[in-house]
Design a protein around this motif. Structure first.
Motif, PDB file in Angstrom:
ATOM      1  N   ARG A 137     -95.943 117.022  42.879  1.00 51.22           N
ATOM      2  CA  ARG A 137     -96.291 116.195  41.613  1.00 51.22           C
ATOM      3  C   ARG A 137     -94.772 116.171  41.457  1.00 51.22           C
ATOM      4  O   ARG A 137     -93.517 116.898  41.917  1.00 51.22           O
ATOM      5  CB  ARG A 137     -95.928 117.654  40.941  1.00 51.22           C
ATOM      6  N   LEU A 138     -94.636 114.787  40.263  1.00 45.77           N
ATOM      7  CA  LEU A 138     -93.766 114.884  40.234  1.00 45.77           C
ATOM      8  C   LEU A 138     -92.632 115.383  38.888  1.00 45.77           C
ATOM      9  O   LEU A 138     -93.430 115.772  38.579  1.00 45.77           O
ATOM     10  CB  LEU A 138     -93.718 113.706  39.354  1.00 45.77           C
ATOM     11  N   SER A 139     -91.696 115.791  38.764  1.00 48.08           N
ATOM     12  CA  SER A 139     -90.697 116.944  38.035  1.00 48.08           C
ATOM     13  C   SER A 139     -89.577 116.575  38.208  1.00 48.08           C
ATOM     14  O   SER A 139     -88.817 115.219  38.672  1.00 48.08           O
ATOM     15  CB  SER A 139     -91.444 118.327  38.509  1.00 48.08           C
ATOM     16  N   ASP A 140     -88.306 117.379  37.569  1.00 50.73           N
ATOM     17  CA  ASP A 140     -87.386 117.066  38.106  1.00 50.73           C
ATOM     18  C   ASP A 140     -86.584 117.690  39.139  1.00 50.73           C
ATOM     19  O   ASP A 140     -85.489 117.091  39.502  1.00 50.73           O
ATOM     20  CB  ASP A 140     -86.601 118.376  36.486  1.00 50.73           C
ATOM     21  N   GLU A 165     -85.617 110.927  39.282  1.00 53.19           N
ATOM     22  CA  GLU A 165     -85.896 109.529  38.805  1.00 53.19           C
ATOM     23  C   GLU A 165     -87.253 108.568  38.056  1.00 53.19           C
ATOM     24  O   GLU A 165     -87.634 107.939  37.220  1.00 53.19           O
ATOM     25  CB  GLU A 165     -84.589 108.299  39.703  1.00 53.19           C
ATOM     26  N   LEU A 166     -87.876 108.597  39.840  1.00 50.40           N
ATOM     27  CA  LEU A 166     -89.495 108.098  39.351  1.00 50.40           C
ATOM     28  C   LEU A 166     -89.955 108.862  38.398  1.00 50.40           C
ATOM     29  O   LEU A 166     -90.789 108.451  36.800  1.00 50.40           O
ATOM     30  CB  LEU A 166     -89.918 108.546  40.839  1.00 50.40           C
ATOM     31  N   TYR A 167     -89.735 110.707  37.660  1.00 48.81           N
ATOM     32  CA  TYR A 167     -89.988 111.058  37.066  1.00 48.81           C
ATOM     33  C   TYR A 167     -89.246 110.601  35.613  1.00 48.81           C
ATOM     34  O   TYR A 167     -90.552 110.412  34.738  1.00 48.81           O
ATOM     35  CB  TYR A 167     -89.800 112.887  36.940  1.00 48.81           C
ATOM     36  N   LEU A 168     -88.292 110.266  35.529  1.00 53.10           N
ATOM     37  CA  LEU A 168     -88.001 109.755  34.345  1.00 53.10           C
ATOM     38  C   LEU A 168     -88.363 108.533  33.818  1.00 53.10           C
ATOM     39  O   LEU A 168     -88.973 108.710  33.106  1.00 53.10           O
ATOM     40  CB  LEU A 168     -86.555 109.739  35.080  1.00 53.10           C
ATOM     41  N   GLN A 169     -89.225 107.552  35.157  1.00 50.27           N
ATOM     42  CA  GLN A 169     -89.276 107.035  34.899  1.00 50.27           C
ATOM     43  C   GLN A 169     -91.424 106.480  34.326  1.00 50.27           C
ATOM     44  O   GLN A 169     -90.956 105.275  33.137  1.00 50.27           O
ATOM     45  CB  GLN A 169     -89.968 105.828  36.155  1.00 50.27           C
ATOM     46  N   TYR A 170     -91.191 107.375  34.619  1.00 55.40           N
ATOM     47  CA  TYR A 170     -92.981 107.856  33.837  1.00 55.40           C
ATOM     48  C   TYR A 170     -92.843 108.463  32.935  1.00 55.40           C
ATOM     49  O   TYR A 170     -93.688 108.176  32.257  1.00 55.40           O
ATOM     50  CB  TYR A 170     -93.570 108.767  34.865  1.00 55.40           C
ATOM     51  N   LEU A 171     -92.084 109.088  32.733  1.00 51.05           N
ATOM     52  CA  LEU A 171     -91.630 110.150  31.353  1.00 51.05           C
ATOM     53  C   LEU A 171     -91.432 108.438  30.197  1.00 51.05           C
ATOM     54  O   LEU A 171     -91.439 108.923  29.095  1.00 51.05           O
ATOM     55  CB  LEU A 171     -90.394 111.087  31.545  1.00 51.05           C
ATOM     56  N   GLN A 172     -90.487 108.368  30.726  1.00 50.11           N
ATOM     57  CA  GLN A 172     -89.569 106.725  29.530  1.00 50.11           C
ATOM     58  C   GLN A 172     -91.733 105.558  29.573  1.00 50.11           C
ATOM     59  O   GLN A 172     -91.545 105.737  28.357  1.00 50.11           O
ATOM     60  CB  GLN A 172     -89.265 106.274  30.214  1.00 50.11           C
ATOM     61  N   PRO A 230     -97.604 114.028  28.247  1.00 47.94           N
ATOM     62  CA  PRO A 230     -97.245 113.416  29.581  1.00 47.94           C
ATOM     63  C   PRO A 230     -98.617 114.050  30.592  1.00 47.94           C
ATOM     64  O   PRO A 230     -97.966 114.988  30.941  1.00 47.94           O
ATOM     65  CB  PRO A 230     -96.337 113.003  30.296  1.00 47.94           C
ATOM     66  N   PRO A 231     -99.244 113.642  30.840  1.00 50.73           N
ATOM     67  CA  PRO A 231    -100.790 114.206  31.785  1.00 50.73           C
ATOM     68  C   PRO A 231     -99.544 114.603  33.154  1.00 50.73           C
ATOM     69  O   PRO A 231     -98.345 114.195  33.757  1.00 50.73           O
ATOM     70  CB  PRO A 231    -101.384 112.992  32.498  1.00 50.73           C
ATOM     71  N   GLU A 232    -100.124 115.161  33.960  1.00 54.20           N
ATOM     72  CA  GLU A 232     -99.537 115.438  35.553  1.00 54.20           C
ATOM     73  C   GLU A 232     -99.181 114.281  36.518  1.00 54.20           C
ATOM     74  O   GLU A 232    -100.241 113.238  36.305  1.00 54.20           O
ATOM     75  CB  GLU A 232     -99.954 116.532  36.308  1.00 54.20           C
ATOM     76  N   ALA A 233     -98.810 113.650  37.105  1.00 59.86           N
ATOM     77  CA  ALA A 233     -98.507 112.813  38.080  1.00 59.86           C
ATOM     78  C   ALA A 233     -97.741 113.021  39.030  1.00 59.86           C
ATOM     79  O   ALA A 233     -96.910 113.843  39.233  1.00 59.86           O
ATOM     80  CB  ALA A 233     -97.614 112.286  37.330  1.00 59.86           C
ATOM     81  N   TYR A 234     -98.275 112.811  40.443  1.00 61.59           N
ATOM     82  CA  TYR A 234     -98.182 112.821  41.456  1.00 61.59           C
ATOM     83  C   TYR A 234     -98.169 111.736  42.846  1.00 61.59           C
ATOM     84  O   TYR A 234     -98.973 110.801  42.195  1.00 61.59           O
ATOM     85  CB  TYR A 234     -99.403 113.896  42.096  1.00 61.59           C
TER      86      TYR A 234
END
Length: 188
Positions: free
Chosen positions: A63-66, A71-78, A88-92
């Motif tokens: 799971r993408l998280s802090d 870095e990938l999680y920050l891109q996703y949140l952006q 935001p939905p959960e991202a894996y």
């Protein structure tokens, strides 16, 4: 933000919904309601199969998280922010095994975005490119593409209308993906 919905998607969505509801009505009436028994068993099978997918996803994916892939999680949140998605939905991220792809799914009211590791690895030289994948899958969630298939199911297999509706949904999601990219060439 510009309108990110392909112009024909809404029209095709209504056409497939109306035709699908009529088809379901004919199926239920034509089988004197017996089709409802099969639908119940089909739904039970679907719930078990999809719960297996989600369990596998959560057990084997990261799971993408802090803490994991920050870095990938920050891109996703952006990307979520650019698409005005407040929750935001959960991202894996899953092992790709040579396959470059991503997908979105929904189970019991919860949305998930999954990106395969080979897709992320291929985009290392152009990190903005992964935003397209995120945006595209978020587009499916934002536009409600993961719901309503049941009612349209009887007509989605029709050669022209089903394919046109599916392609319109993909065009819409490509527009969402492009909106998440800083540079147009990143979407390509």
């Amino acid at each position: 933000m510009p309108d990110l919905v392909y112009p024909r998607e809404k029209t095709l969505g209504w056409i497939t919904l109306i035709l699908g509801l009529l088809a379901w009505l004919l199926i239920v009436v034509g089988t004197f309601g017996f089709a409802l028994v099969y639908l119940l068993f089909g739904f039970i099978f679907y719930v078990f199969a999809h719960s297996g997918l989600i369990a596998w996803l959560r057990g084997t994916g990261v799971r993408l998280s802090d803490e994991q892939f920050p870095e990938l999680y920050l891109q996703y949140l952006q990307c979520c922010k650019k698409l005005n998605m407040v929750d935001p939905p959960e991202a894996y991220i899953l092992q790709g095994d040579g396959i470059m792809n991503a997908f979105a799914t929904r189970f019991l009211g919860r949305n998930f975005v999954i990106v395969l590791s080979d897709t992320v690895d291929a985009m290392r030289s152009q990190p903005d490119g992964i935003n397209f994948y995120f945006g595209h899958e978020l587009g499916h969630i934002k536009q409600g593409h993961l719901t309503g298939h049941f009612w349209r199911m009887p007509v989605l297999w029709l050669p022209w209308i089903g394919a046109a509706y599916s392609r319109a949904q993909e065009y819409t999601c490509d527009m969402h993906g492009r909106a998440c990219c800083e540079q147009p060439e990143s979407a390509a």
